[in-house]
Design a protein around this motif. Structure first.
Motif, PDB file in Angstrom:
ATOM      1  N   MET A  56      14.257 -17.112 -17.694  1.00  0.00           N
ATOM      2  CA  MET A  56      15.481 -17.105 -18.880  1.00  0.00           C
ATOM      3  C   MET A  56      14.890 -18.023 -19.943  1.00  0.00           C
ATOM      4  O   MET A  56      13.978 -18.979 -19.835  1.00  0.00           O
ATOM      5  CB  MET A  56      16.562 -18.019 -18.014  1.00  0.00           C
ATOM      6  N   SER A  57      15.308 -17.695 -21.135  1.00  0.00           N
ATOM      7  CA  SER A  57      14.663 -18.060 -22.312  1.00  0.00           C
ATOM      8  C   SER A  57      15.834 -19.211 -22.887  1.00  0.00           C
ATOM      9  O   SER A  57      17.030 -18.657 -23.248  1.00  0.00           O
ATOM     10  CB  SER A  57      14.292 -17.160 -23.420  1.00  0.00           C
ATOM     11  N   ALA A  58      15.723 -20.361 -22.465  1.00  0.00           N
ATOM     12  CA  ALA A  58      16.545 -21.398 -23.036  1.00  0.00           C
ATOM     13  C   ALA A  58      16.107 -22.022 -24.399  1.00  0.00           C
ATOM     14  O   ALA A  58      15.193 -22.288 -24.540  1.00  0.00           O
ATOM     15  CB  ALA A  58      16.816 -22.716 -21.902  1.00  0.00           C
ATOM     16  N   ARG A  59      17.123 -22.135 -25.317  1.00  0.00           N
ATOM     17  CA  ARG A  59      16.879 -22.455 -26.509  1.00  0.00           C
ATOM     18  C   ARG A  59      17.141 -24.096 -26.450  1.00  0.00           C
ATOM     19  O   ARG A  59      18.162 -24.737 -26.171  1.00  0.00           O
ATOM     20  CB  ARG A  59      18.303 -22.151 -27.572  1.00  0.00           C
ATOM     21  N   HIS A  60      16.141 -24.899 -26.912  1.00  0.00           N
ATOM     22  CA  HIS A  60      15.906 -26.066 -27.037  1.00  0.00           C
ATOM     23  C   HIS A  60      15.750 -26.566 -28.399  1.00  0.00           C
ATOM     24  O   HIS A  60      14.851 -26.570 -29.035  1.00  0.00           O
ATOM     25  CB  HIS A  60      14.926 -26.863 -25.961  1.00  0.00           C
ATOM     26  N   ASP A  61      17.041 -27.175 -29.009  1.00  0.00           N
ATOM     27  CA  ASP A  61      16.785 -27.606 -30.191  1.00  0.00           C
ATOM     28  C   ASP A  61      16.433 -29.209 -30.224  1.00  0.00           C
ATOM     29  O   ASP A  61      16.669 -29.789 -29.136  1.00  0.00           O
ATOM     30  CB  ASP A  61      18.263 -27.605 -30.946  1.00  0.00           C
ATOM     31  N   ALA A  62      15.689 -29.592 -31.104  1.00  0.00           N
ATOM     32  CA  ALA A  62      15.181 -30.975 -31.212  1.00  0.00           C
ATOM     33  C   ALA A  62      16.152 -31.743 -31.629  1.00  0.00           C
ATOM     34  O   ALA A  62      17.046 -31.867 -32.238  1.00  0.00           O
ATOM     35  CB  ALA A  62      14.117 -31.228 -32.055  1.00  0.00           C
ATOM     36  N   ALA A  63      16.201 -32.955 -30.847  1.00  0.00           N
ATOM     37  CA  ALA A  63      17.207 -34.031 -31.174  1.00  0.00           C
ATOM     38  C   ALA A  63      17.017 -34.635 -32.604  1.00  0.00           C
ATOM     39  O   ALA A  63      15.964 -34.404 -33.105  1.00  0.00           O
ATOM     40  CB  ALA A  63      17.062 -35.236 -30.324  1.00  0.00           C
ATOM     41  N   PRO A  64      17.978 -35.104 -33.512  1.00  0.00           N
ATOM     42  CA  PRO A  64      18.254 -35.425 -34.682  1.00  0.00           C
ATOM     43  C   PRO A  64      17.113 -36.513 -34.700  1.00  0.00           C
ATOM     44  O   PRO A  64      17.130 -37.458 -33.901  1.00  0.00           O
ATOM     45  CB  PRO A  64      19.513 -35.639 -35.190  1.00  0.00           C
ATOM     46  N   GLY A  65      16.493 -36.689 -35.943  1.00  0.00           N
ATOM     47  CA  GLY A  65      15.556 -37.774 -36.206  1.00  0.00           C
ATOM     48  C   GLY A  65      16.116 -39.040 -36.738  1.00  0.00           C
ATOM     49  O   GLY A  65      17.303 -38.928 -37.110  1.00  0.00           O
ATOM     50  N   ASP A  66      15.329 -40.135 -36.280  1.00  0.00           N
ATOM     51  CA  ASP A  66      16.018 -41.300 -36.791  1.00  0.00           C
ATOM     52  C   ASP A  66      15.151 -42.004 -37.817  1.00  0.00           C
ATOM     53  O   ASP A  66      15.240 -43.169 -38.001  1.00  0.00           O
ATOM     54  CB  ASP A  66      16.227 -42.019 -35.266  1.00  0.00           C
ATOM     55  N   GLN A  67      14.366 -41.305 -38.527  1.00  0.00           N
ATOM     56  CA  GLN A  67      13.384 -41.993 -39.645  1.00  0.00           C
ATOM     57  C   GLN A  67      14.528 -42.756 -40.504  1.00  0.00           C
ATOM     58  O   GLN A  67      14.063 -43.634 -40.995  1.00  0.00           O
ATOM     59  CB  GLN A  67      12.699 -40.978 -40.227  1.00  0.00           C
ATOM     60  N   ARG A  68      15.385 -42.005 -40.897  1.00  0.00           N
ATOM     61  CA  ARG A  68      16.314 -42.591 -42.056  1.00  0.00           C
ATOM     62  C   ARG A  68      16.970 -44.018 -41.562  1.00  0.00           C
ATOM     63  O   ARG A  68      16.875 -44.942 -42.153  1.00  0.00           O
ATOM     64  CB  ARG A  68      17.360 -41.649 -42.551  1.00  0.00           C
ATOM     65  N   THR A  69      17.240 -43.891 -40.369  1.00  0.00           N
ATOM     66  CA  THR A  69      17.967 -44.980 -39.549  1.00  0.00           C
ATOM     67  C   THR A  69      16.868 -46.170 -39.531  1.00  0.00           C
ATOM     68  O   THR A  69      17.180 -47.418 -39.806  1.00  0.00           O
ATOM     69  CB  THR A  69      18.717 -44.696 -38.467  1.00  0.00           C
ATOM     70  N   THR A  70      15.628 -45.895 -39.033  1.00  0.00           N
ATOM     71  CA  THR A  70      14.554 -46.818 -38.803  1.00  0.00           C
ATOM     72  C   THR A  70      14.461 -47.405 -39.977  1.00  0.00           C
ATOM     73  O   THR A  70      13.988 -48.602 -40.330  1.00  0.00           O
ATOM     74  CB  THR A  70      13.431 -46.072 -38.099  1.00  0.00           C
ATOM     75  N   LEU A  71      14.208 -46.645 -41.286  1.00  0.00           N
ATOM     76  CA  LEU A  71      13.989 -47.131 -42.567  1.00  0.00           C
ATOM     77  C   LEU A  71      15.001 -48.126 -43.071  1.00  0.00           C
ATOM     78  O   LEU A  71      14.637 -49.322 -43.521  1.00  0.00           O
ATOM     79  CB  LEU A  71      13.888 -45.968 -43.566  1.00  0.00           C
ATOM     80  N   ALA A  72      16.226 -47.886 -42.814  1.00  0.00           N
ATOM     81  CA  ALA A  72      17.282 -48.948 -43.156  1.00  0.00           C
ATOM     82  C   ALA A  72      17.329 -50.014 -42.296  1.00  0.00           C
ATOM     83  O   ALA A  72      17.229 -51.241 -42.884  1.00  0.00           O
ATOM     84  CB  ALA A  72      18.741 -48.245 -42.927  1.00  0.00           C
ATOM     85  N   LEU A  73      16.814 -49.842 -40.961  1.00  0.00           N
ATOM     86  CA  LEU A  73      16.850 -51.114 -40.116  1.00  0.00           C
ATOM     87  C   LEU A  73      15.630 -52.338 -40.537  1.00  0.00           C
ATOM     88  O   LEU A  73      15.485 -53.394 -40.308  1.00  0.00           O
ATOM     89  CB  LEU A  73      16.798 -50.621 -38.769  1.00  0.00           C
ATOM     90  N   ARG A  74      14.606 -51.416 -41.234  1.00  0.00           N
ATOM     91  CA  ARG A  74      13.585 -52.343 -41.399  1.00  0.00           C
ATOM     92  C   ARG A  74      13.550 -52.855 -43.060  1.00  0.00           C
ATOM     93  O   ARG A  74      12.985 -54.069 -43.218  1.00  0.00           O
ATOM     94  CB  ARG A  74      12.105 -51.450 -41.275  1.00  0.00           C
ATOM     95  N   VAL A  75      14.199 -52.316 -43.759  1.00  0.00           N
ATOM     96  CA  VAL A  75      14.002 -52.422 -45.261  1.00  0.00           C
ATOM     97  C   VAL A  75      15.317 -53.351 -45.729  1.00  0.00           C
ATOM     98  O   VAL A  75      15.095 -54.315 -46.285  1.00  0.00           O
ATOM     99  CB  VAL A  75      14.325 -51.041 -46.135  1.00  0.00           C
ATOM    100  N   ALA A  76      16.564 -53.123 -44.903  1.00  0.00           N
ATOM    101  CA  ALA A  76      17.574 -54.237 -45.352  1.00  0.00           C
ATOM    102  C   ALA A  76      17.248 -55.638 -45.072  1.00  0.00           C
ATOM    103  O   ALA A  76      17.757 -56.340 -45.968  1.00  0.00           O
ATOM    104  CB  ALA A  76      18.852 -53.692 -44.226  1.00  0.00           C
TER     105      ALA A  76
END
Length: 113
Positions: free
Chosen positions: A14-34
Motif C-alpha cells: 500500500m502506498s500511503a501518502r505522508h506529508d511532512a509536518a509544518p516547519g517551525d522555523q518562523r516560530t523559532t525565529l520569533a522566540l529567539r529574536v523577541a
C-alpha cells in the motif's frame, strides 16, 4: 500497488501518502529574536538613547509577534494532524458478523449462549 521484489516475487504494498509536518522555523525565529529586541530596547532606554514608551511599544510588538507565530504554527499543526487522520483509516472497518469468518478458532463453547 504491486512491485517486483529482489527475489522476483511480485509484492503488493500500500502506498500511503505522508506529508511532512509544518516547519517551525518562523516560530523559532520569533522566540529567539523577541527577547533580544526587548532587552535591546530597554538597554537603549538605560543608555538614554530611547524613551521608555518606545521601549514598551517595541516589547509589546515583539510579544504580539511571538503570539501570532505560535498561533499560526499551532493552526498549521492542527490542520496537518486533521488531514492525516482523514487520509488514513485508523480503525479497520469490518462487519461484526464477519468476525467468525476471520478467526474461527476463537469460537468456543459457552454456557451463556
Amino acid at each position: 500497488m504491486a512491485r517486483v521484489g529482489a527475489s522476483g516475487i511480485k509484492v503488493s504494498c500500500m502506498s500511503a501518502r505522508h506529508d511532512a509536518a509544518p516547519g517551525d522555523q518562523r516560530t523559532t525565529l520569533a522566540l529567539r529574536v523577541a527577547p533580544v529586541l526587548m532587552i535591546g530596547a530597554f538597554g537603549l532606554v538605560a543608555a538614554g538613547v530611547l524613551i521608555f514608551e518606545a521601549a514598551v511599544a517595541i516589547s509589546l510588538a515583539a510579544a504580539v509577534w511571538v503570539v501570532y507565530e505560535l498561533d499560526a504554527h499551532q493552526r498549521a499543526l492542527d490542520e496537518h494532524v486533521l488531514r492525516t487522520m482523514n487520509d488514513q483509516r485508523v480503525w479497520p472497518e469490518f462487519d461484526p458478523d464477519d468476525a467468525v469468518a476471520r478467526a474461527p478458532e476463537l469460537i468456543a463453547d459457552s454456557r451463556f449462549g
